[in-house]
Design a protein around this motif. Sequence first.
Motif, PDB file in Angstrom:
ATOM      1  N   VAL A 173      -3.252  36.031  -3.418  1.00 39.66           N
ATOM      2  CA  VAL A 173      -4.252  34.983  -3.180  1.00 39.66           C
ATOM      3  C   VAL A 173      -3.975  33.785  -4.082  1.00 39.66           C
ATOM      4  O   VAL A 173      -4.003  32.626  -3.649  1.00 39.66           O
ATOM      5  CB  VAL A 173      -5.670  35.529  -3.417  1.00 39.66           C
ATOM      6  CG1 VAL A 173      -6.696  34.399  -3.299  1.00 39.66           C
ATOM      7  CG2 VAL A 173      -5.992  36.643  -2.429  1.00 39.66           C
ATOM      8  N   GLN A 174      -3.672  34.061  -5.341  1.00 43.38           N
ATOM      9  CA  GLN A 174      -3.386  32.983  -6.286  1.00 43.38           C
ATOM     10  C   GLN A 174      -2.133  32.205  -5.890  1.00 43.38           C
ATOM     11  O   GLN A 174      -2.049  30.991  -6.096  1.00 43.38           O
ATOM     12  CB  GLN A 174      -3.224  33.559  -7.692  1.00 43.38           C
ATOM     13  CG  GLN A 174      -4.491  34.186  -8.243  1.00 43.38           C
ATOM     14  CD  GLN A 174      -4.248  34.916  -9.557  1.00 43.38           C
ATOM     15  OE1 GLN A 174      -3.121  34.996 -10.043  1.00 43.38           O
ATOM     16  NE2 GLN A 174      -5.313  35.454 -10.140  1.00 43.38           N
ATOM     17  N   ASP A 175      -1.156  32.911  -5.305  1.00 42.66           N
ATOM     18  CA  ASP A 175       0.100  32.266  -4.901  1.00 42.66           C
ATOM     19  C   ASP A 175       0.001  31.604  -3.534  1.00 42.66           C
ATOM     20  O   ASP A 175       0.977  31.019  -3.055  1.00 42.66           O
ATOM     21  CB  ASP A 175       1.244  33.285  -4.884  1.00 42.66           C
ATOM     22  CG  ASP A 175       1.545  33.836  -6.268  1.00 42.66           C
ATOM     23  OD1 ASP A 175       1.120  33.209  -7.253  1.00 42.66           O
ATOM     24  OD2 ASP A 175       2.197  34.900  -6.351  1.00 42.66           O
ATOM     25  N   GLY A 176      -1.156  31.729  -2.873  1.00 44.16           N
ATOM     26  CA  GLY A 176      -1.332  31.126  -1.570  1.00 44.16           C
ATOM     27  C   GLY A 176      -0.732  31.920  -0.425  1.00 44.16           C
ATOM     28  O   GLY A 176      -0.617  31.411   0.696  1.00 44.16           O
ATOM     29  N   ARG A 177      -0.345  33.184  -0.666  1.00 42.88           N
ATOM     30  CA  ARG A 177       0.245  34.014   0.382  1.00 42.88           C
ATOM     31  C   ARG A 177      -0.786  34.912   1.049  1.00 42.88           C
ATOM     32  O   ARG A 177      -0.463  35.690   1.937  1.00 42.88           O
ATOM     33  CB  ARG A 177       1.390  34.860  -0.185  1.00 42.88           C
ATOM     34  CG  ARG A 177       2.599  34.020  -0.560  1.00 42.88           C
ATOM     35  CD  ARG A 177       3.767  34.854  -1.075  1.00 42.88           C
ATOM     36  NE  ARG A 177       3.508  35.377  -2.405  1.00 42.88           N
ATOM     37  CZ  ARG A 177       3.456  36.677  -2.692  1.00 42.88           C
ATOM     38  NH1 ARG A 177       3.610  37.560  -1.739  1.00 42.88           N
ATOM     39  NH2 ARG A 177       3.246  37.076  -3.928  1.00 42.88           N
ATOM     40  N   MET A 178      -2.032  34.825   0.610  1.00 39.62           N
ATOM     41  CA  MET A 178      -3.140  35.544   1.236  1.00 39.62           C
ATOM     42  C   MET A 178      -4.396  34.705   1.060  1.00 39.62           C
ATOM     43  O   MET A 178      -4.635  34.167  -0.021  1.00 39.62           O
ATOM     44  CB  MET A 178      -3.335  36.943   0.629  1.00 39.62           C
ATOM     45  CG  MET A 178      -4.493  37.716   1.235  1.00 39.62           C
ATOM     46  SD  MET A 178      -4.818  39.310   0.427  1.00 39.62           S
ATOM     47  CE  MET A 178      -3.433  40.278   0.992  1.00 39.62           C
TER      48      MET A 178
ATOM     49  N   GLY B 116      -8.654  37.009   3.977  1.00 41.22           N
ATOM     50  CA  GLY B 116      -7.719  38.125   4.121  1.00 41.22           C
ATOM     51  C   GLY B 116      -7.886  39.150   3.019  1.00 41.22           C
ATOM     52  O   GLY B 116      -7.807  40.364   3.268  1.00 41.22           O
ATOM     53  N   PHE B 117      -8.142  38.675   1.799  1.00 34.81           N
ATOM     54  CA  PHE B 117      -8.361  39.581   0.676  1.00 34.81           C
ATOM     55  C   PHE B 117      -9.637  40.390   0.877  1.00 34.81           C
ATOM     56  O   PHE B 117      -9.681  41.591   0.603  1.00 34.81           O
ATOM     57  CB  PHE B 117      -8.430  38.795  -0.631  1.00 34.81           C
ATOM     58  CG  PHE B 117      -8.697  39.644  -1.840  1.00 34.81           C
ATOM     59  CD1 PHE B 117      -7.721  40.479  -2.357  1.00 34.81           C
ATOM     60  CD2 PHE B 117      -9.948  39.612  -2.452  1.00 34.81           C
ATOM     61  CE1 PHE B 117      -7.979  41.268  -3.478  1.00 34.81           C
ATOM     62  CE2 PHE B 117     -10.214  40.391  -3.568  1.00 34.81           C
ATOM     63  CZ  PHE B 117      -9.220  41.229  -4.084  1.00 34.81           C
TER      64      PHE B 117
ATOM     65  N   ARG C 284      -4.525  40.280  -5.377  1.00 31.79           N
ATOM     66  CA  ARG C 284      -5.124  39.109  -6.027  1.00 31.79           C
ATOM     67  C   ARG C 284      -4.052  38.076  -6.378  1.00 31.79           C
ATOM     68  O   ARG C 284      -4.280  36.866  -6.263  1.00 31.79           O
ATOM     69  CB  ARG C 284      -5.868  39.539  -7.292  1.00 31.79           C
ATOM     70  CG  ARG C 284      -7.158  40.298  -7.023  1.00 31.79           C
ATOM     71  CD  ARG C 284      -7.921  40.551  -8.304  1.00 31.79           C
ATOM     72  NE  ARG C 284      -9.129  41.324  -8.074  1.00 31.79           N
ATOM     73  CZ  ARG C 284     -10.281  40.797  -7.650  1.00 31.79           C
ATOM     74  NH1 ARG C 284     -10.367  39.488  -7.429  1.00 31.79           N
ATOM     75  NH2 ARG C 284     -11.335  41.562  -7.468  1.00 31.79           N
ATOM     76  N   ARG C 285      -2.883  38.547  -6.793  1.00 32.90           N
ATOM     77  CA  ARG C 285      -1.795  37.634  -7.117  1.00 32.90           C
ATOM     78  C   ARG C 285      -1.318  36.895  -5.866  1.00 32.90           C
ATOM     79  O   ARG C 285      -0.937  35.731  -5.936  1.00 32.90           O
ATOM     80  CB  ARG C 285      -0.645  38.399  -7.762  1.00 32.90           C
ATOM     81  CG  ARG C 285       0.426  37.496  -8.357  1.00 32.90           C
ATOM     82  CD  ARG C 285       1.307  38.223  -9.361  1.00 32.90           C
ATOM     83  NE  ARG C 285       2.002  39.350  -8.761  1.00 32.90           N
ATOM     84  CZ  ARG C 285       1.794  40.624  -9.077  1.00 32.90           C
ATOM     85  NH1 ARG C 285       0.878  40.923  -9.993  1.00 32.90           N
ATOM     86  NH2 ARG C 285       2.473  41.593  -8.503  1.00 32.90           N
TER      87      ARG C 285
END
Length: 348
Positions: free
Chosen positions: A169-174, A178-179, A166-167
């Motif tokens: 996703v928040q950081d824009g790396r997923m 994808g999640f 989830r982090r």
Amino acid sequence: MTKVSLGEYLSIGHSSAENTADDTDDNDATMPDSTSQTVKPPPPPLPHHSLIESTLELTALTDVGPTSLAAAIRTVPENFCIHSMHCYFVLAGDWTIPVIYTVELVRDGRSFATRTVQARQKGRCIFTTTCSFQRPSEGLGLEAQEPLPDDLPPPENCNDGEEVARRMVQDGRMTEEGFAAWKKTKAKDPFERRLVGIHNNNNPNPTTKRIRSWVRAKGTISAPRGAAPHLEALAYVSDSWFLGTLLRAHKAARVGMMVSLDHTIYFHSPFRADEWMFLESDTPWAGDQRGLVHQRICGKDGRLIATCFQEGLVRVIDLKGEEEAEADVAGNSGSNRGEGGARKESKL
């Protein structure tokens, strides 16, 4: 020397066939044509069985090791227990056609028995393993093992990777897609996992790092402690994320391809695969586009259950900056890929 062909697990249709010592023809000529087999359909999920038991009934082609072990176990007396298996991934397999497992009875002694198993498709060996079995010994013997780390948190206090994902996703790396795919894959995984972390993660020497986690089969395996389904389940999980130890230790490398070359398991004591097991992996060596990883698997009570080794082909694209490497390691420690962005390919 007797050979037994098993059309089991991934294929059925041929009963066990024996070749006598007089049969001197090439093995490929006497091997049943895989096209004449009938693919075994996936079994329905059984509510009173662990998910891994259904999974091993139709093991994916990338995991022929557990199925080969199952084939070997069926040919030895019940009072003989597996103590080691040495596997080699030979050729790429085709998941659309069945696999024929051929078990060679190499030796039957009073204390030890040896079996060699070949997984074949279209008459060609794609995977081979040699398994050694031992009859329980009596009398005095040496006993020693490395204890669990003193600061090891219990699995109940460790996260399952979702928080990290989830982090990301928040950081824009997923991406959200994808999640969602990660969650779907995680739900289908026959094992549940808890991430402990990377010991000595900031040490510049990759050989000093230890990648730690807890794992257990979902549900309850119907067989008693130490029975074949638990052994096969451990063989299955021992290859999960194992080669990815290289990426977590060498975090400044961007790898384009990873291929498992061989896999070895030493079994030490009876266990239940549906109880929490502690996995600790490290990489003592890398060079010549290959890397070696080592793993110990312990019970929650500290007993050493198994020791594993694996070597893989590792092709590096380039080296990353330290900041980018830290981000990749943090993200992939909770992701299902677990290979630092590498395209992990198995010859199977």
